[in-house]
Write an enzyme that holds these catalytic residues in place. Sequence first.
Site, PDB file in Angstrom:
ATOM      1  N   SER A  78      37.076  10.719  18.566  1.00 49.28           N
ATOM      2  CA  SER A  78      36.748  11.991  17.926  1.00 49.28           C
ATOM      3  C   SER A  78      37.813  12.473  16.954  1.00 49.28           C
ATOM      4  O   SER A  78      37.505  13.232  16.039  1.00 49.28           O
ATOM      5  CB  SER A  78      36.469  13.058  18.986  1.00 49.28           C
ATOM      6  N   HIS A 134      30.006  10.939  18.650  1.00 52.75           N
ATOM      7  CA  HIS A 134      30.135  10.969  17.185  1.00 52.75           C
ATOM      8  C   HIS A 134      29.435   9.817  16.475  1.00 52.75           C
ATOM      9  O   HIS A 134      29.422   9.773  15.249  1.00 52.75           O
ATOM     10  CB  HIS A 134      31.616  10.982  16.802  1.00 52.75           C
ATOM     11  N   LYS A 174      26.690  17.675  17.931  1.00 58.65           N
ATOM     12  CA  LYS A 174      27.310  17.064  16.755  1.00 58.65           C
ATOM     13  C   LYS A 174      26.218  16.741  15.734  1.00 58.65           C
ATOM     14  O   LYS A 174      25.675  17.657  15.148  1.00 58.65           O
ATOM     15  CB  LYS A 174      28.142  15.885  17.201  1.00 58.65           C
TER      16      LYS A 174
HETATM   17  C1  LIG Z   1      32.535  16.985  21.568  1.00 59.01           C
HETATM   18  C2  LIG Z   1      32.728  15.882  22.542  1.00 59.01           C
HETATM   19  C3  LIG Z   1      32.415  16.053  23.879  1.00 59.01           C
HETATM   20  C4  LIG Z   1      32.032  17.379  24.450  1.00 59.01           C
HETATM   21  O1  LIG Z   1      30.746  17.711  24.103  1.00 59.01           O
HETATM   22  P1  LIG Z   1      30.284  19.234  24.189  1.00 59.01           P
HETATM   23  O2  LIG Z   1      28.817  19.170  24.216  1.00 59.01           O
HETATM   24  O3  LIG Z   1      30.842  19.897  22.981  1.00 59.01           O
HETATM   25  O4  LIG Z   1      30.870  19.775  25.460  1.00 59.01           O
HETATM   26  C5  LIG Z   1      32.512  14.960  24.714  1.00 59.01           C
HETATM   27  N1  LIG Z   1      32.927  13.771  24.250  1.00 59.01           N
HETATM   28  C6  LIG Z   1      33.282  13.586  22.972  1.00 59.01           C
HETATM   29  C7  LIG Z   1      33.755  12.233  22.522  1.00 59.01           C
HETATM   30  C8  LIG Z   1      33.201  14.642  22.072  1.00 59.01           C
HETATM   31  O5  LIG Z   1      33.582  14.473  20.821  1.00 59.01           O
END
Ligand SMILES: *Cc1c(COP(=O)(O)O)cnc(C)c1O
Length: 385
Positions: A172, A200, A232
């Site tokens: 990320s 992502h 995302k």
């Molecule tokens: C954003 C993210 C999460 C968390 O997801 P949310 O729905 O925002 O809690 C988990 N893993 C990765 C790799 C992320 O980038």
Amino acid sequence: MRRDPGALAAALAALDQAALRRVRRIAGGPAASALDFCSNDYLGLARHPAVVSALHAAADRYGVGSGASHLVTGHGPCHAALEEAVAEFTGRERALCFSSGYMANIGVIDALVERHDLLVQDRLNHASLLDAARITGATLQRYPHADADAAAQLLTGSTALNTLIATDGVFSMDGDLAPLPELARHAREHRAWLLVDDAHGLGVLGPTGRGCLELLQLTTEDVPILIGTFGKAFGTCGAFVAGDADLIEYLLQKSRTYIYTTALPPAIAAATQTALAISERESWRRQKVLALVQRFRAHAGQLDLPLAASGTPIQPVILGSAARALAVSRELEAQGFLVSAIRPPTVPAGTARLRVALSANHEETAVDRLVESLAKALDATRATA
Ligand SMILES: *Cc1c(COP(=O)(O)O)cnc(C)c1O
């Protein structure tokens, strides 16, 4: 932290001193500004009219709150339909939806791993994967970033009866990919679980946007546990785990962050199902954001900007010190560009960076101007330690 007079104030002052204090911005939401390069709304779906309409329509019909957890009466037709759509999208037997990615990772790992088990994780994994280790009480062993051989050595050296390897698909804060084919091979050989959190990659990577696993042609056999988030590329919120029917049924029975929390609002589930369909139908969005990635990298390369090896919409510019990252981010903001400065502890000490996040909503000209402003801001802050 002790309850001593002045202890909290002193800790906060220390954050200021190290340029590590975080402040919230009152923002207008994803792509409220054409010059917002912070958002993970890679396909530009968070404000898509059809996604917004789906939310309205479901709220009119079902109200706002789901009223209860899934195993009581919170699980409605929108949730059931979304699960089916996710299973279909990922090509897996079943899927289970969680309220957030953080909860999905904690809940899935905690259901499969116990105190005497082993958790093997990439050093740069998302905080929610690493935090799962604390909750399970299992032994956590981290391997150097993207080093599948080091992961294999941890498996070989272990006497644990049950092992789970967890990795981000796309990292990320770095935008690079995990060595998934190698990890899958080692996991199979050692009969360890492999969990890939493709927060992502989904919607963005692979010939039809199915993410890292599609890009690398990996099956459910290779990667039994796939985690995805809706906050995302799909522009809503919530998350899922997808896998074979027995795995999902087991998680439904055992996952505490699934069982002991209120189900997502049904309208969010409905909006998410629409976003999933649009991500497939409007494939130009994926093509556009990937073309912007190439454009950004070509232009930034010409100007010798310190790019990382990322082919995804996450384009870090590694600066080293937290103070410099903050200074460049402020300099860009003065020109109207929002780009987050990412500092420890989100990234390792000495690797503070700007995290440029590209979206199908961006114009080519805005990306060009960003690169030029970035080059100027780097020059202007060269003296910042
Ligand atoms: C954003 C993210 C999460 C968390 O997801 P949310 O729905 O925002 O809690 C988990 N893993 C990765 C790799 C992320 O980038």
